[in-house]
Motif scaffolding. Structure first.
Motif, PDB file in Angstrom:
ATOM      1  N   ALA A  25       0.830  -1.193   0.000  1.00 20.20           N
ATOM      2  CA  ALA A  25       0.000   0.000   0.000  1.00 20.20           C
ATOM      3  C   ALA A  25       0.868   1.247   0.000  1.00 20.20           C
ATOM      4  N   LYS A  26       1.987   1.179   0.698  1.00 27.45           N
ATOM      5  CA  LYS A  26       2.934   2.296   0.684  1.00 27.45           C
ATOM      6  C   LYS A  26       4.236   1.773   0.106  1.00 27.45           C
ATOM      7  N   PRO A  27       4.589   2.194  -1.105  1.00 31.15           N
ATOM      8  CA  PRO A  27       5.811   1.666  -1.728  1.00 31.15           C
ATOM      9  C   PRO A  27       7.047   2.063  -0.934  1.00 31.15           C
ATOM     10  N   PRO A  28       8.119   1.304  -1.067  1.00 28.84           N
ATOM     11  CA  PRO A  28       9.368   1.715  -0.418  1.00 28.84           C
ATOM     12  C   PRO A  28       9.874   3.031  -1.000  1.00 28.84           C
ATOM     13  N   ALA A  53      21.014   0.812   1.778  1.00 30.82           N
ATOM     14  CA  ALA A  53      20.433  -0.377   1.146  1.00 30.82           C
ATOM     15  C   ALA A  53      20.016  -1.428   2.163  1.00 30.82           C
ATOM     16  N   GLU A  54      20.556  -1.363   3.371  1.00 30.11           N
ATOM     17  CA  GLU A  54      20.226  -2.337   4.418  1.00 30.11           C
ATOM     18  C   GLU A  54      18.952  -1.969   5.165  1.00 30.11           C
ATOM     19  N   LYS A  55      18.452  -0.775   4.997  1.00 32.64           N
ATOM     20  CA  LYS A  55      17.315  -0.296   5.779  1.00 32.64           C
ATOM     21  C   LYS A  55      15.996  -0.824   5.225  1.00 32.64           C
ATOM     22  N   PRO A  56      15.077  -1.252   6.098  1.00 33.26           N
ATOM     23  CA  PRO A  56      13.755  -1.683   5.620  1.00 33.26           C
ATOM     24  C   PRO A  56      12.963  -0.494   5.107  1.00 33.26           C
ATOM     25  N   VAL A 232       6.075   0.675  -6.812  1.00 33.78           N
ATOM     26  CA  VAL A 232       7.246  -0.187  -6.885  1.00 33.78           C
ATOM     27  C   VAL A 232       6.783  -1.628  -6.729  1.00 33.78           C
ATOM     28  N   GLY A 233       7.225  -2.496  -7.598  1.00 37.12           N
ATOM     29  CA  GLY A 233       6.876  -3.907  -7.497  1.00 37.12           C
ATOM     30  C   GLY A 233       8.101  -4.781  -7.615  1.00 37.12           C
ATOM     31  N   GLN A 234       8.180  -5.815  -6.750  1.00 39.44           N
ATOM     32  CA  GLN A 234       9.275  -6.776  -6.798  1.00 39.44           C
ATOM     33  C   GLN A 234       8.713  -8.180  -6.587  1.00 39.44           C
ATOM     34  N   PRO A 235       9.230  -9.168  -7.301  1.00 32.86           N
ATOM     35  CA  PRO A 235       8.788 -10.545  -7.055  1.00 32.86           C
ATOM     36  C   PRO A 235       9.159 -10.967  -5.644  1.00 32.86           C
ATOM     37  N   LYS A 236       8.354 -11.850  -5.081  1.00 36.15           N
ATOM     38  CA  LYS A 236       8.675 -12.400  -3.774  1.00 36.15           C
ATOM     39  C   LYS A 236       9.713 -13.508  -3.946  1.00 36.15           C
TER      40      LYS A 236
END
Length: 237
Positions: A25-28, A53-56, A232-236
């Motif tokens: 719902a809220k993209p990174p 890059a390590e931060k959630p 933003v979309g990424q495969p799981k």
């Protein structure tokens, strides 16, 4: 309209097991670093973005550009399309010209990459900002992506395929301004492809095969001509 309706019905009919990588719902927050191995002032920015890059809740992407190659070292990751993307940001953000190191946050704000406190503030502000509801991004298998419906910006948007290497790269520079130094680079973008337009209605795209093993895939839905990143979309997995 008929095509859009048929597409929506098709997507709803997909089994849940076939759909992965739904955009949150809220993209990174997307942090883009524009850097060059021949840039004497880029080392600190590279290291800081590697830590980010390590931060959630944050997606850091490193784009190498080659316009400093004439100084004596040819950047090993640079591609012309990366510099073209940065030029679009320069025009949108009313900058006189592209430069390195530059950080662009969510396609909407920028700072000199070596000014780490300012970069951190832009990231924090972006994380707290209220955003319009983004379109969903769904992956079906490894070779197709669907972008759902949502309110589109004036002029519509673009759907970008980004493939990056999540491993840290330590580049030993043998000539030029950084001769003798080893520069860290993290989440190095290797492929950037505009898949097509998005105008608020559902669309689907077939994805090309990755150019190398070990690359991660991300889809960016973005307002046109270097605009704000909308989804933003990424495969799981």
């Amino acid at each position: 309209m008929r095509k859009a309706a048929l597409f929506s019905l098709t997507l709803l009919a997909l089994p849940l097991s076939a759909v992965s990588g739904t955009a949150a719902a809220k993209p990174p927050v997307v942090v883009e670093l524009y850097t060059a191995q021949g840039c004497a002032s880029c080392g600190e920015a590279n290291g800081h973005v590697a830590k980010l890059a390590e931060k959630p809740g944050l997606l850091a992407l490193t784009f190498s550009v080659g316009y400093w190659d004439y100084l004596g070292w040819a950047d090993t990751f640079a591609k012309p399309e990366f510099a073209e993307r940065q030029k679009a940001y320069a025009a949108k953000l009313a900058l006189r010209e592209p430069y390195t190191p530059q950080v662009v946050v969510d396609g909407a704000a920028q700072a000199t990459g070596s000014k780490t406190a300012k970069v951190d503030k832009l990231v924090a502000d972006a994380a707290k900002a209220r955003r319009a509801t983004p379109p969903d991004v769904h992956f079906v298998g490894e070779r197709r992506v669907y972008v759902g419906s949502a309110r589109a910006p004036k002029g519509g948007g673009d759907v970008w395929l980004v493939r990056y290497d999540p491993r840290q790269q330590d580049i030993a520079v043998k000539s030029g301004d950084n001769k003798g130094q080893t520069l860290p680079e993290r989440n190095v973008v290797r492929d950037l492809t505009r898949l097509g337009a998005w105008r608020g209605q559902p669309v689907s795209f077939r994805l090309p095969a990755p150019s190398d093993d070990g690359l991660k895939t991300v889809i960016l839905v973005q307002a046109g001509k270097g605009g704000r990143i909308l989804a933003v979309g990424q495969p799981k997995g």
